[in-house]
Design a protein around this motif. Structure first.
Motif, PDB file in Angstrom:
ATOM      1  N   ALA A  89       0.858  -1.188   0.000  1.00 25.13           N
ATOM      2  CA  ALA A  89       0.000   0.000   0.000  1.00 25.13           C
ATOM      3  C   ALA A  89       0.890   1.233   0.000  1.00 25.13           C
ATOM      4  CB  ALA A  89      -0.915  -0.005   1.224  1.00 25.13           C
ATOM      5  N   GLY A  90       0.876   1.975  -1.071  1.00 23.01           N
ATOM      6  CA  GLY A  90       1.706   3.168  -1.145  1.00 23.01           C
ATOM      7  C   GLY A  90       1.756   3.693  -2.561  1.00 23.01           C
ATOM      8  N   PRO A  91       2.439   4.802  -2.781  1.00 25.97           N
ATOM      9  CA  PRO A  91       2.517   5.407  -4.119  1.00 25.97           C
ATOM     10  C   PRO A  91       3.039   4.433  -5.166  1.00 25.97           C
ATOM     11  CG  PRO A  91       3.370   6.911  -2.467  1.00 25.97           C
ATOM     12  CD  PRO A  91       3.141   5.612  -1.770  1.00 25.97           C
ATOM     13  N   GLY A  92       2.307   4.319  -6.260  1.00 24.18           N
ATOM     14  CA  GLY A  92       2.706   3.475  -7.364  1.00 24.18           C
ATOM     15  C   GLY A  92       2.487   1.995  -7.154  1.00 24.18           C
ATOM     16  N   LEU A  93       1.838   1.620  -6.059  1.00 22.65           N
ATOM     17  CA  LEU A  93       1.677   0.206  -5.735  1.00 22.65           C
ATOM     18  C   LEU A  93       0.215  -0.222  -5.879  1.00 22.65           C
ATOM     19  CD1 LEU A  93       4.151   0.055  -2.707  1.00 22.65           C
ATOM     20  CD2 LEU A  93       4.561  -0.619  -5.088  1.00 22.65           C
ATOM     21  N   CYS A  94      -0.243  -1.166  -5.060  1.00 23.47           N
ATOM     22  CA  CYS A  94      -1.567  -1.768  -5.176  1.00 23.47           C
ATOM     23  C   CYS A  94      -2.671  -0.708  -5.143  1.00 23.47           C
ATOM     24  CB  CYS A  94      -1.759  -2.775  -4.047  1.00 23.47           C
ATOM     25  SG  CYS A  94      -3.420  -3.478  -3.949  1.00 23.47           S
ATOM     26  N   GLY A  95      -3.656  -0.895  -5.993  1.00 16.64           N
ATOM     27  CA  GLY A  95      -4.772   0.048  -6.026  1.00 16.64           C
ATOM     28  C   GLY A  95      -5.947  -0.369  -5.175  1.00 16.64           C
ATOM     29  N   GLY A  96      -5.807  -1.449  -4.400  1.00 16.41           N
ATOM     30  CA  GLY A  96      -6.947  -1.959  -3.647  1.00 16.41           C
ATOM     31  C   GLY A  96      -7.324  -1.142  -2.440  1.00 16.41           C
ATOM     32  N   CYS A  97      -6.359  -0.557  -1.754  1.00 21.31           N
ATOM     33  CA  CYS A  97      -6.620   0.205  -0.525  1.00 21.31           C
ATOM     34  C   CYS A  97      -6.255   1.666  -0.737  1.00 21.31           C
ATOM     35  CB  CYS A  97      -5.815  -0.353   0.650  1.00 21.31           C
ATOM     36  SG  CYS A  97      -6.363  -1.988   1.198  1.00 21.31           S
ATOM     37  N   ASP A  98      -7.049   2.548  -0.150  1.00 18.63           N
ATOM     38  CA  ASP A  98      -6.820   3.989  -0.272  1.00 18.63           C
ATOM     39  C   ASP A  98      -6.337   4.630   1.016  1.00 18.63           C
ATOM     40  OD1 ASP A  98      -8.268   4.235  -2.980  1.00 18.63           O
ATOM     41  OD2 ASP A  98      -9.815   3.359  -1.703  1.00 18.63           O
ATOM     42  N   PHE A  99      -6.656   4.012   2.177  1.00 23.33           N
ATOM     43  CA  PHE A  99      -6.487   4.718   3.451  1.00 23.33           C
ATOM     44  C   PHE A  99      -5.649   3.955   4.473  1.00 23.33           C
ATOM     45  CE2 PHE A  99     -10.837   6.854   2.628  1.00 23.33           C
ATOM     46  CZ  PHE A  99     -10.214   7.935   2.019  1.00 23.33           C
ATOM     47  N   GLN A 100      -4.760   3.078   4.046  1.00 25.12           N
ATOM     48  CA  GLN A 100      -3.978   2.349   5.048  1.00 25.12           C
ATOM     49  C   GLN A 100      -3.058   3.264   5.848  1.00 25.12           C
ATOM     50  OE1 GLN A 100      -2.225  -1.362   4.603  1.00 25.12           O
ATOM     51  NE2 GLN A 100      -3.901  -2.277   3.459  1.00 25.12           N
ATOM     52  N   HIS A 101      -2.807   4.466   5.349  1.00 27.48           N
ATOM     53  CA  HIS A 101      -1.941   5.418   6.059  1.00 27.48           C
ATOM     54  C   HIS A 101      -2.714   6.276   7.050  1.00 27.48           C
ATOM     55  CE1 HIS A 101      -3.719   7.515   2.659  1.00 27.48           C
ATOM     56  NE2 HIS A 101      -3.473   8.660   3.257  1.00 27.48           N
ATOM     57  N   VAL A 102      -4.005   5.986   7.232  1.00 28.61           N
ATOM     58  CA  VAL A 102      -4.876   6.812   8.072  1.00 28.61           C
ATOM     59  C   VAL A 102      -5.423   5.972   9.222  1.00 28.61           C
ATOM     60  CG1 VAL A 102      -6.873   8.361   8.091  1.00 28.61           C
ATOM     61  CG2 VAL A 102      -5.557   8.058   5.976  1.00 28.61           C
ATOM     62  N   ARG A 103      -5.467   6.535  10.431  1.00 26.03           N
ATOM     63  CA  ARG A 103      -6.063   5.854  11.567  1.00 26.03           C
ATOM     64  C   ARG A 103      -7.510   5.492  11.240  1.00 26.03           C
ATOM     65  NH1 ARG A 103      -7.143   8.941  15.558  1.00 26.03           N
ATOM     66  NH2 ARG A 103      -7.359   7.268  17.094  1.00 26.03           N
ATOM     67  N   LEU A 104      -7.950   4.318  11.721  1.00 25.96           N
ATOM     68  CA  LEU A 104      -9.267   3.810  11.350  1.00 25.96           C
ATOM     69  C   LEU A 104     -10.407   4.766  11.713  1.00 25.96           C
ATOM     70  CD1 LEU A 104     -10.541   1.409   9.939  1.00 25.96           C
ATOM     71  CD2 LEU A 104     -10.684   0.243  12.146  1.00 25.96           C
ATOM     72  N   PRO A 105     -10.442   5.370  12.917  1.00 22.78           N
ATOM     73  CA  PRO A 105     -11.529   6.321  13.196  1.00 22.78           C
ATOM     74  C   PRO A 105     -11.525   7.513  12.237  1.00 22.78           C
ATOM     75  CG  PRO A 105     -10.459   5.653  15.237  1.00 22.78           C
ATOM     76  CD  PRO A 105      -9.606   5.138  14.127  1.00 22.78           C
ATOM     77  N   GLU A 106     -10.341   7.952  11.833  1.00 23.70           N
ATOM     78  CA  GLU A 106     -10.265   9.076  10.897  1.00 23.70           C
ATOM     79  C   GLU A 106     -10.717   8.653   9.506  1.00 23.70           C
ATOM     80  OE1 GLU A 106      -9.347  13.035   9.508  1.00 23.70           O
ATOM     81  OE2 GLU A 106     -10.013  12.092  11.373  1.00 23.70           O
ATOM     82  N   GLN A 107     -10.434   7.416   9.108  1.00 21.14           N
ATOM     83  CA  GLN A 107     -10.950   6.921   7.832  1.00 21.14           C
ATOM     84  C   GLN A 107     -12.470   7.088   7.780  1.00 21.14           C
ATOM     85  OE1 GLN A 107      -9.794   2.946   6.662  1.00 21.14           O
ATOM     86  NE2 GLN A 107      -7.796   3.109   7.664  1.00 21.14           N
ATOM     87  N   ARG A 108     -13.112   6.722   8.882  1.00 22.56           N
ATOM     88  CA  ARG A 108     -14.581   6.798   8.918  1.00 22.56           C
ATOM     89  C   ARG A 108     -15.064   8.236   8.917  1.00 22.56           C
ATOM     90  NH1 ARG A 108     -14.242   1.808  13.132  1.00 22.56           N
ATOM     91  NH2 ARG A 108     -14.169   0.179  11.524  1.00 22.56           N
ATOM     92  N   ARG A 109     -14.320   9.109   9.573  1.00 20.82           N
ATOM     93  CA  ARG A 109     -14.705  10.523   9.546  1.00 20.82           C
ATOM     94  C   ARG A 109     -14.562  11.088   8.132  1.00 20.82           C
ATOM     95  NH1 ARG A 109     -13.413  15.576   9.518  1.00 20.82           N
ATOM     96  NH2 ARG A 109     -11.254  15.118   8.987  1.00 20.82           N
ATOM     97  N   LEU A 110     -13.505  10.700   7.421  1.00 17.68           N
ATOM     98  CA  LEU A 110     -13.325  11.162   6.045  1.00 17.68           C
ATOM     99  C   LEU A 110     -14.450  10.661   5.151  1.00 17.68           C
ATOM    100  CD1 LEU A 110      -9.465  10.654   5.603  1.00 17.68           C
ATOM    101  CD2 LEU A 110     -10.684  12.812   5.972  1.00 17.68           C
ATOM    102  N   LYS A 111     -14.845   9.407   5.323  1.00 19.03           N
ATOM    103  CA  LYS A 111     -15.944   8.867   4.522  1.00 19.03           C
ATOM    104  C   LYS A 111     -17.247   9.590   4.824  1.00 19.03           C
ATOM    105  CE  LYS A 111     -13.871   4.258   4.230  1.00 19.03           C
ATOM    106  NZ  LYS A 111     -14.050   2.807   4.332  1.00 19.03           N
ATOM    107  N   ALA A 112     -17.465   9.905   6.096  1.00 22.20           N
ATOM    108  CA  ALA A 112     -18.675  10.655   6.461  1.00 22.20           C
ATOM    109  C   ALA A 112     -18.677  12.021   5.797  1.00 22.20           C
ATOM    110  CB  ALA A 112     -18.749  10.803   7.986  1.00 22.20           C
ATOM    111  N   THR A 113     -17.508  12.658   5.739  1.00 26.20           N
ATOM    112  CA  THR A 113     -17.388  13.957   5.078  1.00 26.20           C
ATOM    113  C   THR A 113     -17.772  13.865   3.610  1.00 26.20           C
ATOM    114  OG1 THR A 113     -15.639  14.645   6.599  1.00 26.20           O
ATOM    115  CG2 THR A 113     -15.796  15.829   4.517  1.00 26.20           C
ATOM    116  N   VAL A 114     -17.347  12.781   2.941  1.00 28.08           N
ATOM    117  CA  VAL A 114     -17.677  12.605   1.524  1.00 28.08           C
ATOM    118  C   VAL A 114     -19.185  12.444   1.343  1.00 28.08           C
ATOM    119  CG1 VAL A 114     -17.457  11.036  -0.440  1.00 28.08           C
ATOM    120  CG2 VAL A 114     -15.434  11.666   0.898  1.00 28.08           C
ATOM    121  N   VAL A 115     -19.827  11.623   2.170  1.00 32.15           N
ATOM    122  CA  VAL A 115     -21.272  11.429   2.060  1.00 32.15           C
ATOM    123  C   VAL A 115     -21.991  12.765   2.284  1.00 32.15           C
ATOM    124  CG1 VAL A 115     -23.293  10.245   3.008  1.00 32.15           C
ATOM    125  CG2 VAL A 115     -21.119   9.014   2.775  1.00 32.15           C
ATOM    126  N   GLN A 116     -21.599  13.490   3.313  1.00 30.14           N
ATOM    127  CA  GLN A 116     -22.215  14.793   3.602  1.00 30.14           C
ATOM    128  C   GLN A 116     -22.059  15.742   2.424  1.00 30.14           C
ATOM    129  OE1 GLN A 116     -21.089  14.654   8.378  1.00 30.14           O
ATOM    130  NE2 GLN A 116     -20.520  16.426   7.170  1.00 30.14           N
TER     131      GLN A 116
END
Length: 434
Positions: A89-116
């Motif tokens: 998971a990182g630049p130029g690598l697998c396209g399967g994951c987008d947020f492995q560099h982000v804490r899990l609670p923050e991942q969910r907050r970012l997703k909530a922001t997108v829905v809003q």
């Protein structure tokens, strides 16, 4: 020779390989953050809003509306940043994951922001959103029970590079369920194969399917559904649709039934019905004095669904595209030689379609139901409908159509059924305005 390692390229001359320093802006639909450099818009992966990063342009050039880029160096890190657990998971690598560099609670907050943001921008709805974890999730890893691995020319299984057909051989996938990795597929030799599909069902051993294989050739697997509103084993084709997070199907079924509150004797319509999960839950709620009409286009899914709902004969399956069953003009496009032309639709609704419905479930593909289907559903005058959405933008567009036709967004629940990725599942309940 141009030095692509220094941030000297002016904004209007940026091209693939150029590197510049930017401040990451807001999160965008698709797992990117939006950044700007001298007036150019960049969609940046592997950054977090507020960070100062060095990015490398990966797509686009002069004249394009925006560029795509990877954050290749973090200059000022967000407190929400963590070391990605997966080495792929990182630049130029697998396209399967987008947020492995982000804490899990923050991942969910970012997703909530997108829905809003999508609801506000496309439907004019200002709604606070919380993304809930799916039961059974601990750290966002080892949840994916259905995984397709690509195969390279040497016969090694792996994952595709982001926005590329290139295959990166891997020895593990941290979001794949342990039984999937335990099959040894990633250590196998698959010369001549296109891809390998691995399914770890609720019941029984994992199944490995070599691709290309149609659904007609794939074996059946059994998924054990234990929701409050429905407890049943469901047979489904190994290559058919089933929620990949082990806690997702039960969570969504209960969210739909809790939101709609179907009553004994009511008539229900289940659109894009798959193998009959929502139809079965609706049938349990309305009882044999009620009626459930399910619509699904996939032949294999319908055949399996009819077996799954045998114990509730008041469920009737109609095979066909939802728009065609309603007799409305398709918004889809034809692939192949006739690509670009609209699909032909019947001139009248299917004879098995009821003239009215008390409640409706829509679980459309990522593109959404669309205006014509929404209008046809509204014409049935349901008292309430549940919309299960895997794409926030499609949900927002269809929310706007429903509101224009007198249906208000009541409850909205969002679920993190795909941790480490940008995907989020929503269950929205709409009610007819009084």
């Amino acid at each position: 020779m141009t030095d692509h390692s220094t941030p000297t390229a002016p904004g209007d001359a940026l091209g693939v390989g150029d590197e510049v320093e930017v401040v990451a802006g807001q999160i965008a639909h698709g797992g990117f953050v939006v950044a700007r450099h001298e007036g150019r818009v960049l969609f940046v992966r592997h950054a977090i809003p507020g960070e100062r990063v060095r990015v490398r342009v990966t797509e686009g050039g002069a004249g394009d509306r925006f560029l795509r880029a990877d954050a290749v160096e973090v200059l000022e890190a967000s407190p929400e940043r963590v070391e990605a657990p997966c080495p792929y998971a990182g630049p130029g690598l697998c396209g399967g994951c987008d947020f492995q560099h982000v804490r899990l609670p923050e991942q969910r907050r970012l997703k909530a922001t997108v829905v809003q943001e999508q609801l506000r921008r496309l439907a004019g709805v200002d709604r606070e959103v919380t993304v809930e974890p799916v039961p059974g999730d601990v750290d966002g890893l080892r949840w994916r029970t259905r995984t397709e691995f690509a195969v390279d020319d040497a016969g090694r299984a792996g994952m595709r590079r982001h926005r590329s057909h290139d295959v990166i051989p891997v020895d593990d996938c941290l979001i794949a369920a342990e039984p999937i990795v335990g099959t040894g597929v990633l250590q196998g030799h698959w010369v001549g194969e296109k891809a390998i599909d691995v399914v770890a069902p609720s019941v029984g051993s994992p199944v490995v399917v070599r691709l290309p294989t149609g659904t007609d050739d794939a074996p059946l697997v059994t998924e054990r559904l234990r929701a409050r509103s429905l407890s049943r084993d469901v047979d489904v084709n190994a290559r058919g649709f089933w929620q990949v997070h082990p806690g997702a199907a039960a969570t969504f079924v209960d969210a739909v039934i809790d939101g709609l509150r179907p009553q004994p004797g009511e008539r229900c319509l289940d659109l894009y019905a798959g193998v009959g999960v929502f139809a079965s839950a609706l049938a349990e709620a309305v009882g044999e004095r009620g009626q459930v009409v399910a619509v699904e286009s996939d032949t294999t899914a319908v055949a399996q669904a009819r077996l799954n709902v045998e114990q509730t004969p008041w469920v009737h399956y109609v095979q066909g595209r939802v728009d065609h069953v309603f007799g409305v003009e398709s918004t889809g496009r034809v692939a192949g030689p006739r690509r670009g032309r609209r699909r032909s639709a019947p001139r009248r609704p299917h004879s098995d379609l009821p003239p009215s419905a008390d409640v409706v479930v829509l679980d459309p593909p990522r593109t959404g139901a669309g205006k014509a289907v929404v209008e046809a559903v509204v014409a049935l005058a349901p008292r309430a409908l549940a919309y299960v959405a895997c794409d926030p933008a499609a949900l927002a567009r269809d929310t706007a159509y429903l509101q224009e036709r007198g249906y208000a967004l009541g409850s909205l629940r969002a679920f993190d059924a795909f941790p480490m990725t940008h995907h989020v599942e929503c269950v929205a309940i709409f009610e007819r305005a009084r």
